[in-house]
Write a protein that holds these residues in place. Structure first.
Motif, PDB file in Angstrom:
ATOM      1  N   HIS A  65       0.126   9.787  -4.376  1.00  0.00           N
ATOM      2  CA  HIS A  65      -0.681   9.540  -3.361  1.00  0.00           C
ATOM      3  C   HIS A  65      -0.843  10.692  -2.605  1.00  0.00           C
ATOM      4  N   GLN A  68      -0.168  11.523   0.916  1.00  0.00           N
ATOM      5  CA  GLN A  68       1.127  10.886   1.840  1.00  0.00           C
ATOM      6  C   GLN A  68       2.416  12.286   1.644  1.00  0.00           C
ATOM      7  N   ARG A 190      -4.735  -1.796  -2.969  1.00  0.00           N
ATOM      8  CA  ARG A 190      -2.762  -0.864  -3.078  1.00  0.00           C
ATOM      9  C   ARG A 190      -1.764  -1.856  -3.821  1.00  0.00           C
ATOM     10  N   HIS A 217      -0.446  -1.425  -7.533  1.00  0.00           N
ATOM     11  CA  HIS A 217       1.076  -1.222  -7.719  1.00  0.00           C
ATOM     12  C   HIS A 217       1.930  -2.677  -7.831  1.00  0.00           C
ATOM     13  N   GLU A 220       7.545  -3.738  -8.510  1.00  0.00           N
ATOM     14  CA  GLU A 220       8.445  -2.183  -8.073  1.00  0.00           C
ATOM     15  C   GLU A 220      10.158  -1.828  -7.376  1.00  0.00           C
ATOM     16  N   ASP A 305       4.635  10.047  -7.973  1.00  0.00           N
ATOM     17  CA  ASP A 305       4.549   9.032  -6.510  1.00  0.00           C
ATOM     18  C   ASP A 305       4.556   9.583  -5.373  1.00  0.00           C
TER      19      ASP A 305
HETATM   20  N1  GUN Z   1       3.652  -0.131  -3.141  1.00  0.00           N
HETATM   21  C1  GUN Z   1       2.305   0.073  -2.151  1.00  0.00           C
HETATM   22  N2  GUN Z   1       1.660   1.207  -1.286  1.00  0.00           N
HETATM   23  C2  GUN Z   1       2.610   1.794  -1.987  1.00  0.00           C
HETATM   24  C3  GUN Z   1       2.974   3.191  -1.708  1.00  0.00           C
HETATM   25  O1  GUN Z   1       1.883   4.014  -1.393  1.00  0.00           O
HETATM   26  N3  GUN Z   1       3.975   3.937  -2.850  1.00  0.00           N
HETATM   27  C4  GUN Z   1       4.686   2.854  -3.615  1.00  0.00           C
HETATM   28  N4  GUN Z   1       5.668   3.857  -4.043  1.00  0.00           N
HETATM   29  N5  GUN Z   1       4.725   1.782  -3.502  1.00  0.00           N
HETATM   30  C5  GUN Z   1       4.017   0.971  -3.013  1.00  0.00           C
END
Ligand code: GUN
Ligand code: FE
Length: 432
Positions: A65, A68, A190, A217, A220, A305
């Motif tokens: 990203h 970020q 997202r 994503h 996670e 990431d």
């Molecule tokens: N899950 C939803 N948005 C994000 C993000 O910006 N980064 C990560 N690592 N996980 C996410």
């Protein structure tokens, strides 16, 4: 334009060939062979003397990203949902065009100088044109998405479904396929925590319409999975499956918390996975079951990431990926260095839909190459190139980078922009 890479130590699949030259014509690898023969057969417009170089396929960062990057150093100790709410959404929600551009500049400069030739970037809900424009200028192979969110997002980031899709369509018109196909649009809702089903379905249809990668994503973090269970009854992969949104153009970032059924769904639908070991440690997300994914013949690439990690070096991600599995399984062979090197090259290429174009040094492939300085301490003494790339090397070893046959880093300096001036201006834009 004919470019010759003369007499290097070249990584060809699992083999490493000394005194090997590469002939590149108009961005395509035309010939690979002994230095003497190539010198006899070709006359180049430009040459790189590679006698002190190791030549590897350009590294692929399958998940990052860029917008970020400015949060680095400020988000060290949170888990995913709190990290998003406390730092990432407020930052992305208040981005300006100037800051978005500065983020893309810092990110793409760092990737280029780290030997990454191809990346896959989520950007944010706005200013995605800036990322494309910077990628066009710096010369990297880019897959760039506009982050979509139409549900459960903070006010300044919440979009409506129609504008998410229409804006993405306009970006496709402006950028997809430009620069000889080097710039590509990617569809990036997202995650299902901040997307309506309608958005996911329409985004997938858009990806199908233009033959694009659909990246999101998935699974996670345990808090995320608990949210999904409450909202849909099942976590992301089963939810996407119910909506008919799993397929060979789908790239899922993370996939840390999987059950048996998930492996079957991913394998059956030829879904790709962006494994982000640094991020999974940084956000205390968990350990992705990568050896099981590979056993199930799932294509896996690596992602930095960033901003959920502190830098863009794919050397670090390779090392973290391999070490994490050793310590997790207590099996030294859980995942060997060849496997992890493939994940950063050909596996990454498969993730972004370019397995026939990049990822290996072969005649007919696009010339995306990373040259490493053989005189670096990482290669002194030199025993096993791939093992030392994975366990010893870092971005300091990167000397030259070629994308689409063009030398974008030469002797450690970007050739396409004034690097120092750009870094200074961009850093200033992000602290003022
Ligand atoms: N899950 C939803 N948005 C994000 C993000 O910006 N980064 C990560 N690592 N996980 C996410
Ligand atoms: Fe991410």
């Amino acid at each position: 334009m004919q470019l010759g890479i003369i007499g290097g130590t070249v990584v060809l699949g699992a083999r490493t060939v000394p005194d090997c030259s590469i002939a590149i014509d108009n961005g395509i690898i035309q010939d690979i062979g002994p230095k003497k023969r190539i010198a006899k057969d070709y006359k180049f417009d430009d040459e790189i003397d590679a006698r002190d170089r190791i030549v590897i396929p350009g590294l692929v960062d399958t998940h990052m990203h860029s917008y970020q990057v400015a949060t680095k150093g400020q988000t060290c100790d949170s888990e995913l949902l709190k990290w998003l709410r406390s730092y990432i959404f407020p930052w992305e929600g208040h981005l300006s065009r100037k800051r978005a551009r500065a983020c893309a500049e810092l990110s793409y400069i760092e990737m280029a100088k780290s030997g990454t030739t191809c990346f896959s970037d989520f950007t944010s809900t706005r200013f995605t044109d800036e990322a494309f424009s910077v990628a066009e200028k710096i010369g990297l192979r880019a897959n760039i998405g506009r982050t979509m969110m139409d549900y459960n997002a903070p006010k300044d980031m919440l979009e409506d479904t129609v504008s998410d899709i229409e804006d993405s369509r306009a970006l496709i018109m402006r950028w997809h396929g430009r620069c000889n196909g080097r710039l590509r649009f990617m569809v990036t809702p997202r995650f299902d925590v901040t997307c309506s089903d309608e958005l996911l379905v329409e985004a997938f249809a858009l990806a199908k319409e233009y033959n694009l990668v659909f990246q999101t994503h998935a699974q996670e973090n345990l808090g995320e999975v608990a949210f999904e269970r409450k909202r849909f009854g099942v976590p992301a992969i089963k939810h996407l499956n119910k909506l008919g949104l799993l397929g060979s153009n789908v790239l899922l970032a993370h996939c840390v918390w999987l059950d048996r059924k998930d492996f079957t769904l991913l394998a059956k639908n030829n879904v790709k996975v962006a494994h982000c070991p640094g991020s999974n440690m940084y956000l205390a997300s968990g350990i992705a079951p990568v050896p099981e994914m590979l056993k199930n013949k799932i294509s896996v690439g690596l992602g930095s990431d960033v901003g959920a990690y502190g830098n863009y070096s794919m050397f670090e991600q390779m090392r973290l990926a391999v070490l994490l599995q050793k310590v997790h399984t207590l099996r030294p062979h859980a995942m060997d260095h060849h496997t992890v090197f493939s994940m950063a090259t050909s596996g990454g290429a498969a993730c972004v839909g370019l397995s026939k174009e990049i990822g290996e040094i072969r005649v007919g492939r696009k010339a995306d190459l990373t040259l490493l300085d053989k005189r670096s301490l990482a290669f002194s003494p030199l025993h096993d190139v791939i093992a030392q790339v994975v366990y010893s090397a870092g971005k300091v070893c990167v000397s030259d980078v070629i994308v689409d046959g063009k030398v974008i880093v030469r002797d450690r300096q970007l050739t396409t922009i004034n690097e120092e001036k750009t870094i200074r201006r961009a850093s200033k834009a992000l602290v003022s």
